[in-house]
Design a protein around this motif. Structure first.
Motif, short mmCIF file in Angstrom:
data_model
loop_
_atom_site.label_atom_id
_atom_site.label_comp_id
_atom_site.label_asym_id
_atom_site.label_seq_id
_atom_site.Cartn_x
_atom_site.Cartn_y
_atom_site.Cartn_z
N ASP A 150 0.83 -1.22 0.00
CA ASP A 150 0.00 0.00 0.00
C ASP A 150 0.86 1.26 0.00
O ASP A 150 0.58 2.23 -0.72
CB ASP A 150 -0.94 -0.01 1.21
CG ASP A 150 -1.99 -1.10 1.13
OD1 ASP A 150 -2.23 -1.59 0.00
OD2 ASP A 150 -2.56 -1.47 2.17
N GLN A 184 2.26 1.68 -3.50
CA GLN A 184 1.26 2.18 -4.44
C GLN A 184 0.98 3.67 -4.24
O GLN A 184 0.82 4.43 -5.20
CB GLN A 184 -0.03 1.37 -4.30
CG GLN A 184 0.10 -0.06 -4.80
CD GLN A 184 -1.16 -0.87 -4.57
OE1 GLN A 184 -2.13 -0.39 -3.97
NE2 GLN A 184 -1.15 -2.12 -5.03
N ASP A 185 0.89 4.10 -2.98
CA ASP A 185 0.66 5.52 -2.71
C ASP A 185 1.82 6.37 -3.24
O ASP A 185 1.61 7.45 -3.81
CB ASP A 185 0.48 5.74 -1.21
CG ASP A 185 -0.80 5.09 -0.68
OD1 ASP A 185 -1.69 4.80 -1.51
OD2 ASP A 185 -0.91 4.87 0.55
N GLU A 186 3.03 5.89 -3.00
CA GLU A 186 4.19 6.63 -3.50
C GLU A 186 4.20 6.66 -5.03
O GLU A 186 4.52 7.69 -5.65
CB GLU A 186 5.48 5.97 -2.98
CG GLU A 186 6.76 6.68 -3.40
CD GLU A 186 6.91 8.05 -2.75
OE1 GLU A 186 7.75 8.84 -3.20
OE2 GLU A 186 6.16 8.32 -1.77
N ARG A 219 1.57 9.22 -6.18
CA ARG A 219 2.01 10.59 -5.96
C ARG A 219 3.03 11.01 -7.02
O ARG A 219 2.92 12.09 -7.62
CB ARG A 219 2.59 10.73 -4.57
CG ARG A 219 3.02 12.14 -4.19
CD ARG A 219 3.56 12.15 -2.76
NE ARG A 219 4.77 11.37 -2.64
CZ ARG A 219 5.99 11.83 -2.94
NH1 ARG A 219 6.13 13.06 -3.39
NH2 ARG A 219 7.05 11.06 -2.80
#
Length: 412
Positions: free
Chosen positions: A109, A112-114, A117
């Motif tokens: 997770d 994926q967030d990185e 962004r």
């Protein structure tokens, strides 16, 4: 009949128009060029975006030893981060596996967030570059249209000698430019022929009118001439003078329709003062007062034509005035880089809907075309033509109580 020779057959008529040049099947048209341009830009943008996403994904999924949520120490598991809690004692293998799966899921997770962004920042930067590149390419593609527009504006200023002469690929824009040049050639030839005809006709009419005037003046100077012949001679002399004014007006109108090529500094105040001096005698005879202040203001133009502008305006203001206590006001000022000549007068009430008709040739306000001693109806037409030839304009407004306010604006 035997032995009769067969007449030769006429050659077949061509099925195409030989005046239209043949064009290649795949010529570089604007549609093909735009298709290749925007298709290539879309392909390049897609390749760049795919490469950036691939690099970011590879960077996000690359995990080093320090990035693992846990590490093994002599058969024991020690978590690396506070968010990864692995039970060590008193747990079943299934509970330990579930805790390890939770740690790995949390690690995914975060990756994926990185990735999201960084992808948004990459998309923003790529969008800015794409818009800038598209704006530059669109300007390059549409630059021929800008050239055509500038030429059309110059032609609108009565400069029919301008041509586009576009070079480059044989596409729709070049075809449009060549068609526009051909149209300008025809317009210039027609306009030149019209000017030449008016000038030649006016010049040819001068000679017989001058001869008629001379003969009439000689006849009137004879003291033995009968009274009836004298009255007839005066009437013919007045008609001849009117015809001379008409010829001179037509010649001046033909000359003033074209753009002024040779320009010299001209003081509008001096031009207005000369016009006032020429009309002062007529104004005093009609009881019309001429007043006003003429501030010095210099423009680039033709002094003779500008003097005729002021003279026509002042003469009209004097002739179309009230019988008693009439006045004419003449002022010259400079406003926002432009020279302004204003001629206002008292006179009959002029309806606003008749203002535009005053600038048409041979049009007068509620007057017949013949039988008037106020001119031949070309004064304001000449004023408008001369103003346009100098890049200026003339406007007219009715005065309260009667009369007009004529305003001529010329660029300095």
């Amino acid at each position: 009949m035997a032995g009769t020779p067969t007449p030769p057959q006429a050659p077949p008529k061509p099925t195409w128009d030989p005046r239209i040049p043949a064009r290649p099947l795949l010529r570089p048209t604007i549609r093909i060029r735009l298709t290749l341009l925007y298709g290539g830009m879309f392909l390049i943008a897609g390749v760049l975006l795919l490469s950036i996403i691939y690099l970011l994904t590879r960077q996000a999924l690359s995990i080093s030893t320090d990035d693992l949520p846990f590490k093994l120490l002599k058969g024991e598991v020690e978590p690396n981060f506070s968010w990864c809690r692995l039970p060590v004692e008193g747990v079943t293998p299934d509970q330990f596996n579930d805790a390890m799966a939770a740690c790995l899921q949390h690690q995914r997770d975060l990756a994926q967030d990185e990735l999201l962004r960084r992808s948004l920042f990459a998309l923003l930067g790529l969008s800015i570059i794409a818009f800038a590149f598209g704006y530059a390419m669109a300007g390059r593609v549409l630059s021929p249209l800008g050239r055509i527009t500038r030429t059309a504006r110059q032609v609108a200023g009565s400069d029919l000698s301008r041509r586009i002469k576009m070079a480059g690929p044989d596409d729709e824009l070049k075809e449009l430019a060549d068609t526009f040049d051909d149209m300008l050639d025809r317009l210039e030839r027609a306009f030149t022929a019209q000017q030449r005809f008016v000038a030649n006709a006016s010049h040819e009419l001068r000679t017989p009118l001058a001869i008629n005037r001379t003969l009439l003046e000689v006849h009137l100077s004879d003291p033995a001439a009968p009274v009836e012949m004298r009255e007839l001679g005066k009437a013919l002399l007045a008609t001849n003078e009117r015809s001379e004014q008409l010829v001179e007006g037509l010649l001046l109108l033909a000359r003033s329709e074209n753009q002024i090529v040779e320009r010299k500094p001209v003081d509008v105040a001096e031009v207005a003062s000369r016009a006032i001096d020429q009309v002062r005698g007529e104004a005093e005879a009609k009881g019309v007062e001429i007043r006003g202040e003429c501030a010095p203001v210099v423009v680039q133009g033709n002094g003779v034509l500008l003097e005729r502008v002021a003279l026509n305006l002042v003469q009209n203001a004097v002739r179309y005035n009230v019988p008693e206590d009439g006045w004419v006001e003449v002022t010259t000022t400079a406003e926002q880089g432009r020279a302004v000549l204003v001629v206002s007068n008292t006179g009959p009430v002029v309806p606003a809907y008749e203002i535009d008709n005053l600038f048409e040739p041979f049009r007068r306000l509620r007057e017949e075309r013949t039988g008037s001693d106020r001119g031949v109806g070309l004064g304001l037409s000449i004023v408008r033509s001369v103003a346009r030839a100098h890049g200026g304009r003339i406007t007219a407004e009715p005065r309260e109580g009667g009369g007009l306010v004529m305003r001529v604006t010329l660029p300095q």
